[in-house]
Design a protein around this motif. Structure first.
Motif, PDB file in Angstrom:
ATOM      1  N   VAL A  32     -39.520  10.630  17.652  1.00 57.45           N
ATOM      2  CA  VAL A  32     -40.858  10.306  17.182  1.00 57.45           C
ATOM      3  C   VAL A  32     -41.811  10.526  18.342  1.00 57.45           C
ATOM      4  N   ILE A  33     -42.845  11.357  18.134  1.00 63.27           N
ATOM      5  CA  ILE A  33     -43.822  11.614  19.186  1.00 63.27           C
ATOM      6  C   ILE A  33     -45.203  11.237  18.675  1.00 63.27           C
ATOM      7  N   ASP A  34     -45.829  10.289  19.348  1.00 64.44           N
ATOM      8  CA  ASP A  34     -47.139   9.765  18.950  1.00 64.44           C
ATOM      9  C   ASP A  34     -47.162   9.371  17.485  1.00 64.44           C
ATOM     10  N   GLY A  35     -46.076   8.768  17.019  1.00 60.70           N
ATOM     11  CA  GLY A  35     -45.995   8.275  15.654  1.00 60.70           C
ATOM     12  C   GLY A  35     -45.533   9.281  14.631  1.00 60.70           C
ATOM     13  N   VAL A  36     -45.277  10.536  15.022  1.00 60.00           N
ATOM     14  CA  VAL A  36     -44.896  11.595  14.098  1.00 60.00           C
ATOM     15  C   VAL A  36     -43.405  11.898  14.240  1.00 60.00           C
ATOM     16  N   ARG A  37     -42.687  11.917  13.116  1.00 53.84           N
ATOM     17  CA  ARG A  37     -41.285  12.330  13.138  1.00 53.84           C
ATOM     18  C   ARG A  37     -41.225  13.801  13.540  1.00 53.84           C
ATOM     19  N   MET A  38     -40.430  14.083  14.541  1.00 53.67           N
ATOM     20  CA  MET A  38     -40.428  15.405  15.175  1.00 53.67           C
ATOM     21  C   MET A  38     -39.171  16.173  14.814  1.00 53.67           C
ATOM     22  N   THR A  39     -39.304  17.463  14.598  1.00 55.83           N
ATOM     23  CA  THR A  39     -38.142  18.331  14.441  1.00 55.83           C
ATOM     24  C   THR A  39     -37.454  18.466  15.789  1.00 55.83           C
ATOM     25  N   ALA A  40     -36.167  18.135  15.833  1.00 51.98           N
ATOM     26  CA  ALA A  40     -35.439  18.127  17.105  1.00 51.98           C
ATOM     27  C   ALA A  40     -34.066  18.756  16.939  1.00 51.98           C
ATOM     28  N   THR A  41     -33.984  19.824  16.171  1.00 49.92           N
ATOM     29  CA  THR A  41     -32.711  20.444  15.845  1.00 49.92           C
ATOM     30  C   THR A  41     -32.014  20.991  17.087  1.00 49.92           C
ATOM     31  N   SER A  42     -30.742  20.640  17.247  1.00 46.49           N
ATOM     32  CA  SER A  42     -29.929  21.248  18.296  1.00 46.49           C
ATOM     33  C   SER A  42     -29.397  22.596  17.798  1.00 46.49           C
ATOM     34  N   GLY A  43     -29.256  23.550  18.691  1.00 45.33           N
ATOM     35  CA  GLY A  43     -28.767  24.863  18.287  1.00 45.33           C
ATOM     36  C   GLY A  43     -29.702  25.529  17.301  1.00 45.33           C
ATOM     37  N   SER A  44     -30.998  25.479  17.583  1.00 46.94           N
ATOM     38  CA  SER A  44     -32.025  25.933  16.637  1.00 46.94           C
ATOM     39  C   SER A  44     -32.244  27.437  16.750  1.00 46.94           C
ATOM     40  N   SER A  45     -31.354  28.200  16.132  1.00 50.28           N
ATOM     41  CA  SER A  45     -31.495  29.648  16.079  1.00 50.28           C
ATOM     42  C   SER A  45     -30.610  30.179  14.964  1.00 50.28           C
ATOM     43  N   SER A  46     -31.086  31.206  14.284  1.00 51.61           N
ATOM     44  CA  SER A  46     -30.287  31.815  13.218  1.00 51.61           C
ATOM     45  C   SER A  46     -29.435  32.969  13.735  1.00 51.61           C
ATOM     46  N   ILE A  47     -29.599  33.318  15.010  1.00 48.08           N
ATOM     47  CA  ILE A  47     -28.846  34.409  15.614  1.00 48.08           C
ATOM     48  C   ILE A  47     -28.123  33.884  16.845  1.00 48.08           C
ATOM     49  N   SER A  48     -26.831  34.046  16.875  1.00 46.34           N
ATOM     50  CA  SER A  48     -26.055  33.593  18.023  1.00 46.34           C
ATOM     51  C   SER A  48     -25.692  34.778  18.899  1.00 46.34           C
ATOM     52  N   ALA A  49     -25.906  34.594  20.192  1.00 45.30           N
ATOM     53  CA  ALA A  49     -25.473  35.602  21.153  1.00 45.30           C
ATOM     54  C   ALA A  49     -24.175  35.188  21.828  1.00 45.30           C
TER      55      ALA A  49
ATOM     56  N   ARG B 282     -39.346  32.893  15.092  1.00 49.38           N
ATOM     57  CA  ARG B 282     -38.922  34.273  14.803  1.00 49.38           C
ATOM     58  C   ARG B 282     -37.731  34.615  15.685  1.00 49.38           C
ATOM     59  N   ASP B 283     -36.565  34.818  15.053  1.00 52.47           N
ATOM     60  CA  ASP B 283     -35.343  35.198  15.760  1.00 52.47           C
ATOM     61  C   ASP B 283     -35.096  36.688  15.550  1.00 52.47           C
ATOM     62  N   GLN B 284     -34.856  37.404  16.647  1.00 49.78           N
ATOM     63  CA  GLN B 284     -34.635  38.844  16.548  1.00 49.78           C
ATOM     64  C   GLN B 284     -33.438  39.266  17.401  1.00 49.78           C
ATOM     65  N   ALA B 285     -32.733  40.250  16.893  1.00 45.39           N
ATOM     66  CA  ALA B 285     -31.678  40.907  17.664  1.00 45.39           C
ATOM     67  C   ALA B 285     -31.863  42.406  17.493  1.00 45.39           C
ATOM     68  N   LEU B 286     -31.828  43.145  18.586  1.00 49.72           N
ATOM     69  CA  LEU B 286     -32.096  44.583  18.535  1.00 49.72           C
ATOM     70  C   LEU B 286     -31.163  45.330  19.468  1.00 49.72           C
ATOM     71  N   CYS B 287     -30.566  46.380  18.924  1.00 50.79           N
ATOM     72  CA  CYS B 287     -29.825  47.339  19.730  1.00 50.79           C
ATOM     73  C   CYS B 287     -30.185  48.717  19.200  1.00 50.79           C
ATOM     74  N   ARG B 288     -30.874  49.508  20.003  1.00 49.25           N
ATOM     75  CA  ARG B 288     -31.292  50.829  19.560  1.00 49.25           C
ATOM     76  C   ARG B 288     -30.100  51.793  19.526  1.00 49.25           C
ATOM     77  N   PHE B 289     -30.267  52.844  18.792  1.00 46.05           N
ATOM     78  CA  PHE B 289     -29.218  53.851  18.626  1.00 46.05           C
ATOM     79  C   PHE B 289     -28.761  54.373  19.982  1.00 46.05           C
ATOM     80  N   SER B 290     -27.440  54.346  20.190  1.00 41.74           N
ATOM     81  CA  SER B 290     -26.739  54.873  21.368  1.00 41.74           C
ATOM     82  C   SER B 290     -27.007  54.075  22.651  1.00 41.74           C
ATOM     83  N   GLU B 291     -27.576  52.874  22.547  1.00 37.87           N
ATOM     84  CA  GLU B 291     -27.907  52.128  23.766  1.00 37.87           C
ATOM     85  C   GLU B 291     -26.941  50.991  24.092  1.00 37.87           C
ATOM     86  N   CYS B 292     -26.089  50.590  23.165  1.00 33.74           N
ATOM     87  CA  CYS B 292     -25.259  49.397  23.401  1.00 33.74           C
ATOM     88  C   CYS B 292     -23.791  49.776  23.535  1.00 33.74           C
TER      89      CYS B 292
END
Length: 1024
Positions: free
Chosen positions: A198-215, A507-517
């Protein structure tokens, strides 16, 4: 589920509260004309003004804060003799009597005596701020505004680490990584054990592992978005006995964050600049290799393993080792650079006060592409991108505006808005086959190994010039805003309303261009993932408090309130594979997929709390809260959480005959309940689409995605705690000691469905389990020396926790690879087959016949620390112009699975116990038990993870204020030199006992994982 229908009783209750307040206001003309009290609060010894002291009329809801010159004004005071009470952190409570005439102004100056130990006389509760002595619970407090000036603090996790007993922080291991926080152990098998924020009286989003893309590496946490520089204080409500009024989801504790506020007086500016290095001094293991001959044929063989040599199958001619982390040419470790610049302003009048801040923060992680691989890219004619050279980095901009206005003598309004924009680059690492540490730790033990035409320089399969071209990023825009109003239509009545929104655009992004990875899993063909999420958390909170004095020696305070919380998660994602040459968008891919995820949860609750104070030394509180939640099953209506507490200031009783050395002795006890809601769709029955093959061809169909559970209810946790607080020797020492027992019932357990159930889902959640936690917490502050030229302060906080699964219902034990859930044992306990060994022939080498493994699994230990002790020593020299401090942190009573060494021995074939004849018998035995016995055992890799860490060291230099005014025309200044994670003592043989990459579970994960970094910081603070 008819949540709206269920809400009607609470709507009527809220309407009744509003009607009561309006009725009280309407009767205002019938009351006598009220008066005003003005005055000044100063320090008794120096007569200097005390800013931000709380001055209140005892037994009423009237109060205010002192301005920068220590002055205060309280209006609307009923005529007669009243008691003024002044409270301030670091000072002893002070009271004075004042006689107020109708329509007149009375003056009252208050002199406060400084307490040697930094006491906190006020705590925050769900109903507002309360005197500490009136609360029957132990509430941890962290003075964040002071810590950021004196210690190496870069995130909220640093603020909480080893500051208050009962709070366990497992830090992130890379730049931008989140920390995992647990309060008084684990309560749930299946749901989150995260506390509510709770921050200044507001329930806060505090998600652990907050990403849709895992590296593969450590993920961010939304608590990492907060700027510690904007925080005034943090309070930790440790368990259900104190968190009842926070409602469903508060069983894991509540972390209450208060940001800085403006003080009346001239505008004061504060600027700071911080520069730092992020380094890695971890003992990364050597990779080993052997060369020898087969006994039968004499043919040369690579890697004659010790077990084979012990059985006479081969002989070892030579042993080699290589550690690319120690080689200047190949190591990916270099010092990272941290920088931070900020400006804050605070001031205003008694009518309008403000606080503004802005900050830029940037950090480059400790990984960098080695120059040898950078040269390989150039040799291939590749145009190098800057982000490839530094694959782990964070940039953050944050700002805050807090305003407070006294619109009328009876009405105050507070507005708070915080904004953060961050860009985070995640390094592919840890549990990732093509990640950095997987390849750096899995090398063959020689430097010039070659695969195809590529020289790998000691890496296993892939090198940084390929790995670092795959980019995973997260961009965040976040706004947390709140509006808080306090209306006092009567001296005995106040109404508080708090409304706010926490919005995160991610905004979660993952990018590997052609022939680069890397040329594996089609990565070199290119891919792009673009997932965009919107996360909302709405808070509405209204309550009214009536304070009376029914008898001269008795005070009464009644609070009635209603709360509404709503969280909404909405994400759309698109993925494209096989990118066109030069392409970098999803639309430029040959194979496209898309998905949509949405989840909503609502909680509506109401509560009533009653407190009686008897002779201002015995305080009795009772409360009850009821909640309805959209995640409850359709056949379960609402849940009720009760609470009761007592606080007795025993030292104020006449029969005590208080001795001269005793300042205050308080006994306290509390009992209460709270819960954790099921997952958003755990109770719901829903369908999923399915293709059906019939004689006439394929057609669309439906099947159950989940059969749901209409009886599903929240996990329900009750807690009893009792404790004693004491302050002695004129405030030179204080003690807080607490014992708690916490029991969770209706714990969610997955029940396996029969194959004939006709559903794609194989499990359903049911309220079957019971879990128990108990332990002790202690906080000791002592000021052994107190002189003008030398003062010494020692603070010790310690805690211990025991945990048991009492019941799993009708579900059999849940057996995992290393972790079991069994009745009578801790949650997430380590189990494994035990092995024994003996060097029967005395040749120093073990064969598989000399290692015996049991068939049954046995309990090995806890997976999270049971015990923690933190000791802080601080020395003030030369009239407090020099301050030296150090924090030593111990955690123990637990195990950690050294999965890094396990995979090096099992499949990388490069570990010490597999190859080196000088390896100890215990090293050889655990390797043989892993690889060569009939029943595999991982026991040898589940190690004692107890440790002592030199967590912080800091030196703060403060020149005289007169010098600042004369030389720089400033108000104040300080220079801070500090270091974090400077030393480690442990028997754990892995990289670090705090290694952890996975915030999505409650089990620490050391799997090809780096250690928390070592940081060195130089900081300058200037005030104008």
């Amino acid at each position: 589920m008819d949540t709206a229908g269920r809400a009607r009783p609470w709507r009527r209750l809220a309407a009744a509260i509003a009607a009561t307040c309006l009725a009280a206001a309407a009767g205002g003309a019938q009351t006598p004309q009220r008066g005003t009290i003005t005055g000044r609060v100063v320090e008794a010894a120096s007569q200097q003004p005390i800013v931000a002291a709380q001055v209140a009329v005892a037994g009423t809801t009237l109060g205010t804060l002192t301005s920068a010159d220590g002055r205060f004004t309280i209006r609307g005071v009923a005529p007669g003799t009243v008691t003024l009470r002044a409270l301030r952190v670091g000072y002893a409570e002070q009271t004075v009597s004042v006689t107020v005439a109708a329509g007149a102004t009375a003056n009252a100056d208050i002199a406060m005596r400084a307490a040697t130990v930094n006491l906190a006389p006020v705590v925050t509760t769900a109903t507002g701020q309360e005197r500490r002595v009136e609360v029957g619970n132990a509430i941890g407090q962290v003075n964040a505004a002071e810590l950021v000036q004196e210690r190496p603090i870069s995130n909220v996790g640093d603020l909480l680490t080893a500051r208050t007993p009962g709070v366990q922080v497992l830090p992130g291991t890379s730049t931008g990584a989140g920390a995992r926080i647990r309060v008084r152990g684990l309560n749930s098998l299946s749901l989150s054990n995260d506390p509510v924020y709770v921050i200044d009286g507001v329930r806060m989003t505090a998600t652990s592992g907050s990403s849709s893309i895992s590296a593969g590496g450590t993920l961010p946490s939304r608590t990492g978005d907060l700027n510690p520089e904007e925080i005034e204080s943090i309070e930790v409500v440790r368990g259900p006995s104190a968190a009842t009024l926070y409602g469903t989801d508060a069983a894991n504790g509540v972390i209450v964050i208060t940001t800085k506020k403006g003080r009346a007086g001239r505008t004061q500016w504060s600027a700071y600049s911080e520069q730092g290095l992020v380094t890695d001094k971890s003992p990364y293991p050597d990779a080993w290799s052997t060369f020898g001959k087969l006994t039968a044929t004499g043919a040369a063989v690579r890697n004659c393993y010790l077990g084979s040599a012990a059985r006479g199958l081969c002989t070892i001619d030579s042993v080699t080792s290589f550690n690319l982390f120690k080689d200047d040419e190949t190591t990916p470790i270099v010092p990272g650079y941290r920088r931070q610049y900020g400006l804050q302003a605070s001031g205003g009048s008694e009518a309008v006060r403000f606080f503004f801040s802005g900050e830029y923060e940037g950090e480059d992680g400790r990984w960098r592409m080695p120059e040898v691989f950078e040269n390989q890219l150039r040799a291939r004619g590749t145009s190098i991108r800057e982000e490839w050279l530094r694959p782990n980095a964070l940039t953050k901009l944050s700002g805050r505006a807090n305003m407070a206005a006294a619109l009328t003598p009876q009405l105050d309004l507070n507005l708070s808005v915080g904004y953060v924009q961050s860009e985070f680059r995640l390094q592919a690492s840890d549990n990732n086959t093509i990640g950095l540490l997987s390849n750096a730790l899995g090398g063959p033990g020689i430097k010039y190994n070659v695969v195809g035409t590529d020289t790998l320089y000691g890496y296993r399969s892939f090198t940084p010039d390929r790995m670092f071209q795959s980019l995973t990023t997260q961009d965040v825009d976040r706004v947390i805003g709140s509006a808080n109003g306090n209306w006092r239509p009567r001296a005995w009545l106040s109404v508080r309303g708090n409304f706010g929104l926490d919005y995160t655009g991610r905004r979660d992004q993952a990018l590997c261009r052609f022939s680069e990875c890397v040329q594996a899993f089609e990565q070199d063909l290119g891919f792009k993932t673009d997932n965009r999420a919107r996360i909302y958390q709405y808070t509405s909170d209204v309550n009214g408090t009536a304070s009376f004095r029914p008898w001269e020696s008795v005070t009464s305070k009644t609070t009635v309130g209603a709360q509404y919380f709503k969280s909404l998660f909405d994400r759309n994602g698109a993925n494209g594979e096989v990118l066109s040459p030069g392409g970098s968008t999803v639309s430029q891919a040959a194979r496209l997929t898309a998905e949509e995820v949405s989840a909503e949860a609502r909680t509506l609750g109401a509560f009533v709390e009653q407190t009686f104070g008897i002779r201002d030394r015995l305080f009795v509180t009772g409360a009850i809260r009821t909640d309805d939640n959209s995640a409850f099953g359709a056949d379960f209506s609402a849940v009720v959480y009760p609470k009761a507490s007592i606080s007795w200031v025993l030292s104020d009783e006449p029969f005590m005959g208080r001795p001269s050395w005793l300042d205050q002795l308080r006994l306290r006890s509390a009992w209460g309940a709270s819960g954790v809601q099921p997952g958003t769709t755990d109770a719901a029955r829903f369908f999923v689409g399915r293709t059906v093959v019939q004689d006439e061809g394929e057609s669309g169909g439906l099947t159950f995605g989940s059969v749901g559970n209409s009886q599903l209810k929240p996990e329900y946790t009750q807690e009893f705690e009792a404790g004693v607080d004491a302050t002695v020797w004129g405030g030179r020492a204080s003690l807080e000691l607490t014992h708690y027992r916490k029991s969770s019932r209706d714990a969610l357990v997955q029940r396996v469905l029969p194959g004939s159930s006709g559903t794609d889902s194989t499990v359903v959640f049911a309220n079957l389990g019971r879990v128990r936690n108990w332990g002790w917490e202690a906080l000791v502050n002592v000021r052994p020396l107190e002189f003008r030229q030398l003062a010494w302060n020692v603070s010790v906080n310690a805690s211990t926790n025991a945990n048991r699964i009492i019941d799993l219902g009708d579900v059999p034990p849940i057996i995992g690879t290393t972790i079991d859930q069994r009745e009578g044992y801790p949650l997430n306990a380590y189990f494994q087959r035990h092995y024994t060994y003996a060097d029967a022939n005395g040749d120093g080498l073990l064969s598989r016949t000399e290692v015996q493994v049991d068939t049954a699994r046995r309990f090995l230990g806890y997976s999270i620390p049971r015990h923690e002790v933190a000791v802080t020593n601080a020395f003030d020299l030369f009239n407090r112009r020099v301050r030296l401090s150090a924090l030593v942190d111990y955690k123990g009573g637990h195990k950690l699975y050294n999965n890094t060494e396990r995979i090096r021995c099992a499949s990388r074939n490069n570990c010490l116990g597999l190859i080196n004849p000088s390896a100890s018998l215990s090293e050889q035995a655990r390797t043989i038990a892993l690889r060569e016995t009939q029943f595999q055992s991982l026991e040898g890799y589940i190690e004692d993870a107890s440790f002592v860490r030199l967590r912080e060291v800091a030196v703060v230099l403060t020149p005289p204020d007169a010098w600042m005014r004369r030389m720089l025309r400033g108000r104040s200044a300080s220079l801070q030199l500090s270091a974090r994670n400077l030393g480690l003592w442990t028997d754990y043989t892995g990289i670090d006992p705090e290694s952890n990459y996975n915030l999505l579970t409650d089990i620490p994960q050391d799997f090809q994982t780096g250690a928390p970094p070592r940081t060195y910081t130089l900081r300058v603070n200037v005030g104008f």
